[in-house]
Write an enzyme that holds these catalytic residues in place. Structure first.
Site, short mmCIF file in Angstrom:
data_model
loop_
_atom_site.label_atom_id
_atom_site.label_comp_id
_atom_site.label_asym_id
_atom_site.label_seq_id
_atom_site.Cartn_x
_atom_site.Cartn_y
_atom_site.Cartn_z
CG ASP A 93 -1.97 -1.04 1.20
OD1 ASP A 93 -1.97 -1.83 0.25
OD2 ASP A 93 -2.78 -1.09 2.14
CG HIS A 148 -3.35 7.24 2.50
ND1 HIS A 148 -3.58 7.25 3.86
CD2 HIS A 148 -2.95 5.97 2.20
CE1 HIS A 148 -3.34 6.05 4.37
NE2 HIS A 148 -2.96 5.25 3.37
CG HIS A 245 2.07 0.02 4.43
ND1 HIS A 245 1.77 -0.97 5.36
CD2 HIS A 245 0.93 0.74 4.27
CE1 HIS A 245 0.51 -0.84 5.75
NE2 HIS A 245 -0.02 0.19 5.11
#
Length: 731
Positions: A93, A148, A245
């Site tokens: 992510d 985001h 991430h």
């Protein structure tokens, strides 16, 4: 102040107005760039991990919480899916990131693994080459919103905008769209909250397959490589989607963990594939049409341009602040040195020379429609305590009111009224110079009154044969209104700091028309007062300096002038001053190449602090508004308060040097919200007028007759200088 003659057949062109439209367009584009950058950097609508919510009982939500991490909510009943055994889908992510994404891709390539990257649209737009590499190496892209944002906490229009912008960014970078989406701040199915569930249904309505995770490594908290690895390994051969991430901070532990996980799972017979491959579905990638690819490319260009623009504005803001504070500090030190020398009776080396006897002097008063104040001016000149011979010439420059009659009606000794056709202030001064009986001249505007000792203070400086001109200390007489108080503060700081410093640096830019003393022979050698510019005082001062004459400042030579009383009148006055100063700078530009310090110091100072700095001033306001509206306003308020405090400290010292009351500083904070903006707009207007090649008309200022009352400031002093620290900063 006499305007130049106008003739019906050759009327000067009107002031340019069209440049305000380009300025407005530039400001609009700047605002758009700042808003876009704020949106991209998640300043607009910045979100945080949502707090736990007390959800209402929902069988539908309970079913989803008990299901798999891949949700299909497009049908009537929500369905979920889990990965088959011995299958792992690594997902990353918040990327792509120029530091960590390439390292993750290198590790995946080393083990022949494929992964799914839930990308943030703004980062795709910023680093399109990384998105292209992800696709080229066989990995899958997913939609993780554009900025985001927490989709559970934003309105429906914002949710759709976040998804749409990301799709266009992907189209511009890779030519593809994606059918996968992962909401930010999501985790495993059993952690879904009621608001998150509502937002996921909106995602499904947009055609997305919602992808959560089985194993949330929480690598964003940097718990250590070992813990990330442990939390990434499925139990008993099960399949799993693993959340990691590849952006958002230091991801060194994540990169190390990816290699360790792949090494261990490969040894156990696992295959690492994309989410859709793991589920046996068609690829999430769909070909984008030409329009979306074009929009995406334009979006990427606009975003990167806005980032560059905002970064440049930050540097400009820093430079403007540093220049302003540096100038205040430097000139305060020079003013202190000047004051110390003055108290010691030394202007340069040794003690200043004195006249053996008071020399005769001629005072020239150019006047055009000065009926409101001409009598007060003449009376104050006659009331001098100066003991030498005094000649006063009132040069009426074709006034259309009773200026000449009122001056003559006084019948005062030594006063002569000269009438001439209207030709402008320089022509009126040249007439006075030609008819003056004495070598020493004093020039004073028709709206100004002298203190009794002023003439003597001016002439004592001319005892030095190297001195060609002396600038006096002009003060605002009508300072009761807010505009008058602002000008009072501006003039005091401008006079006490700038002019004292200019004398020490040998770069005096202006002996103001309101009060100045000259040698007649020096003016005659220059051909008199030039008509080339609208700032004849600045033009004349620069010519004297270039001719080798010293120009000094005499702070004890006090004169009280009438300042503009409205913003419109102030605009007219400062517009003329600033435009005229630009003309004078251009006329004397060759002084930079001449020997001596004047050209480089004076023109450099004016160009840097009176042209460039005011042009940068809007950036300060723009960035202050940007930071206040889109971020935490406290730092902006703190910086602004600190800046005002420095100005107030400098102003206090200037007021102290001029024996003025420090209580006048209470208007200083208010000055930042109207007066300062007016001054830099004047510079913009003046510069545009000059660049467009328009010859500005002389703007006359309405006189109010401030000194008609016998109790003029000479008897009841207000405070401040009148060499109006205009946009040119020198008048």
């Amino acid at each position: 102040m006499s305007p130049p003659p106008t003739h019906p057949a050759a009327r000067p062109p009107a002031d340019p107005k069209g440049h305000w439209f380009p300025l407005a367009v530039c400001l609009l584009l700047a605002a758009i760039a700042l808003v876009l950058n704020g949106y991209v950097t998640n300043v607009v609508g910045e979100t945080h991990t949502p707090p736990p919510s007390a959800d209402q009982p929902s069988p539908e939500l309970d079913k989803v919480r008990a299901g798999g991490p891949v949700l299909n909510i497009t049908g009537g009943e929500p369905a979920s899916a889990r990965l088959p055994s011995k299958t792992i889908a690594l997902t990353f992510d918040d990327g792509p990131d120029p530091t960590w994404t390439p390292q993750v891709l290198d590790t995946l390539k080393k083990y022949g693994a494929k992964a799914t990257f839930f990308t943030v649209g703004s980062k795709v737009a910023k680093y399109p080459e990384l998105a292209r590499r992800i696709v080229a190496e066989g990995h899958e892209l997913g939609n993780h919103t554009y900025s985001h944002a927490d989709l559970a906490a934003v309105p429906g229009w914002r949710l759709k905008l976040e998804l749409s912008l990301t799709q266009r960014a992907l189209a511009g970078a890779t030519g593809l769209h994606t059918t996968l989406a992962r909401p930010p701040y999501s985790s495993t199915p059993d952690a879904i909250t009621g608001p998150q569930w509502a937002s996921m249904k909106e995602l499904a309505a947009e055609g997305y397959l919602v992808t959560l995770t089985d194993l949330d490594t929480k690598d964003w908290s940097r718990p250590g490589t070992a813990k990330i690895v442990t939390s990434s390994l499925p139990a008993r051969g099960r399949g799993a989607i693993v959340m990691m991430h590849d952006s958002g901070g230091d991801r060194r532990q994540t990169v190390e963990a990816v290699e360790a996980v792949l090494r261990e799972l490969t040894g156990k017979g696992y295959r690492a594939v994309t989410v859709t491959k793991a589920l046996g579905m068609p690829s999430a990638h769909q070909r984008a049409d030409g329009a979306d690819r074009f929009i995406g490319s334009a979006l990427s260009l606009a975003q990167r341009a806005s980032e560059t623009f905002t970064g440049a504005l930050s540097w400009v803001l820093f430079a403007a602040g540093a220049l302003t504070l540096g100038r205040l500090g430097f000139f305060a030190v020079l003013a202190w040195v000047h004051a110390a020398r003055t108290r010691g009776g030394k202007r340069r080396k040794g003690r200043a020379p004195v006249w053996p006897a008071p020399p005769p002097v001629t005072v020239i008063v150019p006047a055009y429609n000065e009926a409101a104040g001409i009598q007060a001016t003449v009376r104050s000149l006659v009331a001098t305590t100066y003991q030498g011979e005094l000649e006063i010439l009132v040069v009426d420059d074709g006034s259309t009111d009773d200026t000449a009659q009122l001056a003559a009606a006084l019948g005062l000794p030594g006063v002569r009224v000269i009438r001439r056709p209207n030709g402008g202030k320089p022509a009126a001064l040249n007439t006075g110079i030609a008819q003056a009986a004495h070598e020493l001249l004093i020039m004073v505007d028709g709206d100004t009154v002298f203190e009794p000792a002023t003439i003597g203070h001016l002439l004592r400086q001319l005892a030095d044969p190297a001195v060609g001109a002396v600038s006096g200390n002009t003060k605002v007489g009508n300072r009761r209104g807010m505009i008058g108080r602002w000008q009072h503060i501006e003039y005091v700081i401008g006079f006490n700091l700038d002019r004292r410093a200019f004398e020490l640096l040998d770069c005096m830019a202006t002996v103001p028309g309101a009060i100045g003393a000259f040698r007649r022979s020096a003016l005659v050698a220059l051909g008199g007062v030039s008509t080339d510019t609208l700032a004849e005082d600045t033009d004349l001062t620069m010519a004297l300096c270039r001719a080798g004459w010293r120009v000094v400042y005499e702070e004890k030579a006090l004169a009280w002038t009438e300042a503009p009383t409205s913003l419109g009148q102030l605009w007219k006055q400062r517009y003329r001053w600033c435009y005229g100063t630009l003309q004078a700078m251009w006329k004397h530009r060759r002084a930079i190449r001449e020997r001596g310090p004047f050209g480089r110091r004076c023109l450099g100072y004016l160009a840097l602090f009176q042209v460039l700095l005011p042009l940068l001033a809007p950036v300060v306001d723009l960035m202050a508004i940007y930071s206040t509206v889109l971020g935490d306003p406290l730092p902006v308020v703190a910086v602004w308060a600190g800046f005002v405090a420095v100005q107030a400290l400098t102003g206090w010292y200037a007021l102290r040097l001029d024996a003025e009351r420090a209580s006048a500083l209470w208007v200083l904070p208010l000055q930042q919200f109207v007066y300062r903006q007016l001054m830099y707009l004047v510079v913009i207007q003046s510069l545009a007028t000059a660049l467009l090649g328009v010859r500005l008309r002389w703007h006359t200022v309405r006189r109010e007759g401030t000194f008609n009352d016998p109790a003029h400031p000479a008897e009841q002093p207000p405070p401040t200088p009148a060499l109006a620290h205009a946009p040119d900063g020198t008048h």
